[in-house]
Design a protein around this motif. Sequence first.
Motif, PDB file in Angstrom:
ATOM      1  N   GLN A 235      32.533  31.452 114.188  1.00 20.05           N
ATOM      2  CA  GLN A 235      31.945  31.380 112.857  1.00 20.05           C
ATOM      3  C   GLN A 235      30.527  31.936 112.909  1.00 20.05           C
ATOM      4  OE1 GLN A 235      31.975  26.821 112.904  1.00 20.05           O
ATOM      5  NE2 GLN A 235      30.455  27.201 111.305  1.00 20.05           N
ATOM      6  N   GLY A 236      30.093  32.471 111.775  1.00 19.06           N
ATOM      7  CA  GLY A 236      28.845  33.215 111.719  1.00 19.06           C
ATOM      8  C   GLY A 236      27.622  32.419 112.108  1.00 19.06           C
ATOM      9  N   ALA A 237      27.650  31.112 111.832  1.00 18.55           N
ATOM     10  CA  ALA A 237      26.477  30.304 112.113  1.00 18.55           C
ATOM     11  C   ALA A 237      26.283  30.086 113.609  1.00 18.55           C
ATOM     12  CB  ALA A 237      26.585  28.966 111.406  1.00 18.55           C
ATOM     13  N   LYS A 238      27.371  30.093 114.343  1.00 17.96           N
ATOM     14  CA  LYS A 238      27.249  29.842 115.779  1.00 17.96           C
ATOM     15  C   LYS A 238      28.320  30.591 116.553  1.00 17.96           C
ATOM     16  CE  LYS A 238      29.363  25.342 114.819  1.00 17.96           C
ATOM     17  NZ  LYS A 238      29.453  23.944 115.148  1.00 17.96           N
ATOM     18  N   PRO A 239      28.189  31.935 116.577  1.00 14.78           N
ATOM     19  CA  PRO A 239      29.176  32.713 117.335  1.00 14.78           C
ATOM     20  C   PRO A 239      29.153  32.276 118.799  1.00 14.78           C
ATOM     21  CG  PRO A 239      27.708  34.146 116.071  1.00 14.78           C
ATOM     22  CD  PRO A 239      27.133  32.776 116.025  1.00 14.78           C
ATOM     23  N   GLY A 240      30.318  32.126 119.364  1.00 16.38           N
ATOM     24  CA  GLY A 240      30.376  31.768 120.781  1.00 16.38           C
ATOM     25  C   GLY A 240      30.247  30.290 121.049  1.00 16.38           C
ATOM     26  N   ILE A 241      30.240  29.484 119.998  1.00 15.34           N
ATOM     27  CA  ILE A 241      30.096  28.043 120.189  1.00 15.34           C
ATOM     28  C   ILE A 241      31.149  27.336 119.343  1.00 15.34           C
ATOM     29  CG2 ILE A 241      28.582  26.068 119.698  1.00 15.34           C
ATOM     30  CD1 ILE A 241      26.302  27.583 120.673  1.00 15.34           C
ATOM     31  N   GLY A 242      31.760  26.315 119.899  1.00 14.90           N
ATOM     32  CA  GLY A 242      32.791  25.583 119.174  1.00 14.90           C
ATOM     33  C   GLY A 242      32.190  24.512 118.285  1.00 14.90           C
ATOM     34  N   GLY A 243      33.023  23.926 117.456  1.00 12.91           N
ATOM     35  CA  GLY A 243      32.555  22.887 116.536  1.00 12.91           C
ATOM     36  C   GLY A 243      32.236  21.593 117.269  1.00 12.91           C
ATOM     37  N   HIS A 244      31.240  20.866 116.782  1.00 11.33           N
ATOM     38  CA  HIS A 244      30.856  19.579 117.357  1.00 11.33           C
ATOM     39  C   HIS A 244      30.876  18.511 116.283  1.00 11.33           C
ATOM     40  CE1 HIS A 244      28.367  21.266 120.958  1.00 11.33           C
ATOM     41  NE2 HIS A 244      29.551  21.806 120.837  1.00 11.33           N
ATOM     42  N   LEU A 245      31.605  17.439 116.542  1.00 17.98           N
ATOM     43  CA  LEU A 245      31.549  16.303 115.630  1.00 17.98           C
ATOM     44  C   LEU A 245      31.249  15.063 116.468  1.00 17.98           C
ATOM     45  CD1 LEU A 245      32.005  15.570 112.615  1.00 17.98           C
ATOM     46  CD2 LEU A 245      34.315  14.897 113.262  1.00 17.98           C
TER      47      LEU A 245
END
Lengths: 399, 553, 153
Positions: free
Chosen positions: B294-304
């Motif tokens: 995703q554009g906000a954090k290319p190369g990083i997965g989602g964190h919840l």
Amino acid sequence: MVAHYGLVGCSTRLLCGVNSVLSRHDNQDLHYEDFEGRIRIPSGCAIAGLINRKGELTSGHTIAEMMAVMHERSNGLGAGYAGYGIYPDRSDSYAFHLILADEWIQQEVEVILSRAFSMESKEEIPVKRIGAYKQAPLVWRYFCSPRCSPWMADGETDADELLLKTTMRINRLAPRATVMSCGKNMGVFKGVGYPEEIAEFFRIDEYQGYSWIGHGRFPTNTPGWWGGAHPFSIGEIAVVHNGELSSYGANKNYLESCSYELSLQTDTEVMAYAVHYLRSQGYSWGLIAAIFAPPHWSDIDRMGDREREFYTALRRAYGGLLMNGPFSIIVAFSGGLMALNDRLKLRPLIAGTSGDFLYMASEEAAIRQVCERLDTLKPLEAGEALIGLVEEESRCHVA
Amino acid sequence: MPRSLMQPEFLVQRDKERCIECKTCVRQCGFGVHEYEEARGVLVSNDSECVSCRRCVVFCPTGALQIKKNEAYRENSYWTEDRLRDLRRQAEFGGTLLTGMGCDRTYPIYFDHILLNASQVTNPPIDPLREPIETRVYIGRRPEKPVPASASGCGIPLTGMPMQVSAEVPAAVSAEMPCEMPKGAATVELGEMAKGPTTVESGEMATEMPPAVKLEIPVIFSAMSFGSISKNAILSIARAAASLGTMFNTGEGGMHRDLEPYKDHMIVQVASGRFGVDPSYLNAGRIIEIKIGQGAKPGIGGHLPGEKVGEEIALTRGIPRGSDAISPAPHHDIYSIEDLRQLIYTAKEATEYRKPVSVKIAAVHNVAAIASGAARAGADIIAVDGLRGGTGAAPKMIRDNVGLPIELAISAVDRRLRREGLREKVFLIAGGGIRCSADLAKIICLGADAAYIGTAALLALGCHLCHKCYTGNCSWGIATQNPYLTRRINPELGSQRLINLLTAWSHELKEIMGAMGINAIESLRGNRLQLRGVGLPENELRELEIKQAGEAM
Amino acid sequence: MKRVHCNLEFCVNCHLCEVYCTLAHSPYNDLVAAFKGGAHPEPARLFVEERRPASFAVQCRHCDDPYCVTSCLTGALYKEESSGRVLYLQGKCIGCGTCLVACPYGAIKRRMKPDGHFTIVKCDLCPDRTRPACVEACPNLALKYEEREQMNP
């Protein structure tokens, strides 16, 4: 509607147009974009067409007369004609009509031509070089037959493909060289001037054809130059067009991804190539019309299941070839004509029949000029296609 | 720790004259800034907690509150306040800086350097109030040659507008010009002047049509998971999508059972965490989206964070309550383009080829080649998310320094796909920074088929861009799971706001198209001739493939 | 009849309904004046009860068969036949508080008038407005003014 306007005052304008165009042809670095914006007089164009369903031949005089009536619809910056059935004796050869700036470019063009075609004969198209036209570019025709080409896979001699590639290669040399037409038993005659002047220059009345289309230009978006005049032709197809395509950018993308090269800077080139592409896909004229000017979604939504599915599929697949913006076009092809209006009917187009003749023109006056008693007369509706064909039993005339 | 060197970022200013001590501010602040001191009987504000979300400002009935920027740092034009604050914070806490929503730095905004065209004289503008202007698109792979060249009769009206029969025309003069088609395509009953409807005698489809979903407006709500935003926010979006005839995206959080009624407007996302993914999930929506980035954090997965994972989220995502939901950076079954192909076809197999499959990628430097690879790997839809795309939580340095503006990315992707002859096959969605209908028109002209909106949708729901989504304290009830806060979004009202927004955009888009003389959205797509650049250097114009303002057609 | 219904799920505990109720029943048109213009601002006719996370605006249900009217010692409370509203006559009310006890919703409050005597305050459904002020002020559509099968929310 429109009276037969005289030709008063046209020659001065013509001189401006032709001279400026011609004089600049001497310049080797010329970019035809340079003309852009120099003459921008907004209005429409004039188009006309006729066909005889028995395939009987008519002199080019008739179409020239139709165009002359609509003199006021053009501004002297381009006119042209396409005649079908004009070379009955050479009907098996591809007739390349070329506009050439000089002998040097002619040599270059001949090299390109001879890579894919064997030239049977070549000659200068007989013209009247009078007045401003003393400086007109060279116009030549070559009768050719295709041969194996280095551009094609071994043994492949798809004439259509060869025509297209050769034409695009020559058109890359524009404005120093352009292909007017390259089909069998047909030819395009076009240049800078009013329709009647171009008719006279090319001695159009000396040709006999079963079908003719004509065009008088009022260029706005693209410059008035010889190669930019209508009809635009590729293979057996020739298109005259009154209008402006707002969708040009989108259509261009589509055609370029089908490996068409668009080098002539005009909407009509897009039309001609789009017709060519869809014909090469084997689509009928009716389908082409339905792709260029499809029904609105609101109409499609009201159709029965099968029809809705059909048109939805067509629009999904060929949205890139939807022709948006005002247009009326006449597409001429071997054995027929198709007239089509845009989806909103923003340009005039009217058709009439008389005996074996079908006439189409921007204005009724043009039809009345050559045929006073008409059997039927009908303006085309928005998005409506009208297709006139030579009868099957008369096709021998055409071939 | 000795005295903190941090200074409040904002100052709350209360006009005592106007304040009626209704304590709405106290009850509305998600960050506990306002407090009523019983002993003294006064309202006080703890400025250091204020994030300037403006909930109190909007809710204060007398307009007694203002939030001002605190000029506490000695900044200069190199060491800006933002840099100083971040540096101090890290010096005190030693952690990665977190943030939410999209990049807010001052990179060039190409949208604001692009002007649209309109028609004058030579091409009449079209009035959308009087003539149909079509914004419908079909999202999915484009059919290749759907109609056979050879026809078999079923008589379909050629254009839906049958030829009028002129009253004067005697029936005998039906100037019949028979139809003889080269290549055996006898399909048209042709140009006789006085014969009934002109028909295409073909209704047979040559091939089975690839699956596609109809959108009445080329705007789709982008992926926002249950977890990153509240259920009420998702329900608002889902309802709006259903009512507008467009789609929403579940994000990577699985599908909450309350979304069941909106399944026909749902894109189900499969991200690297695979939360809540099973065959029934894949089959629930109309489209499957594989999220690569995703554009906000290319190369990083989602964190919840685990604190947010309550009963409902645990159930929806299929994870234990209170456990962190950390998506890995890559899909651990996709280390290459051929692996992507396998996942695409796994999804297609699981849904019997009835759903288009989308691949969402972040706009990174090599985006064009990646998009082309995805198209070749079998993606029917490619979604490109630009630099300005939002997020619920991202490391600030990544969000603000990685990626490409969507304008450049879409232009590059469109060009690459065209050159490779793939553009007419796939559907291209642009996301990340679409702010208004003009941005929408511009991105379509640059080559997109439709746009994703995320931030714009949240703004319509009330978001004030405080960038504190990651805290879970969202005062506007959007990026939070706190039940005291989530009730602040009433889907009835939220969906109406979204419907209003997109209805307005739709009207404006039609005005823009009509002014250009274009009445079908397909003629706008990739139509760069309708764009001109102002104040852009030549190389940027070239990247965008647009002409300089002043240059004619 | 049309009543004000509060949706427990979407009441955001902002108390703006109370604020605007006060304004609607004050002699002023301006909020600041309504609260600070005189010695005693008009009390709100409804009040938000909260037990976080939930909150709920309570006001008179205008019952079909109101206990408060039955219990009223002086006959001050009555049910207006034409509109269905439960109202009271200022002059007759002695502020005894019997109705407060009788009301099953706790929707009636008692207050001291400037003259030192007690009287009650309760919702009158804003007779001068098309929709009650509280409903118009609700920022989240938690309050609705509509006819429902069930009297209670």
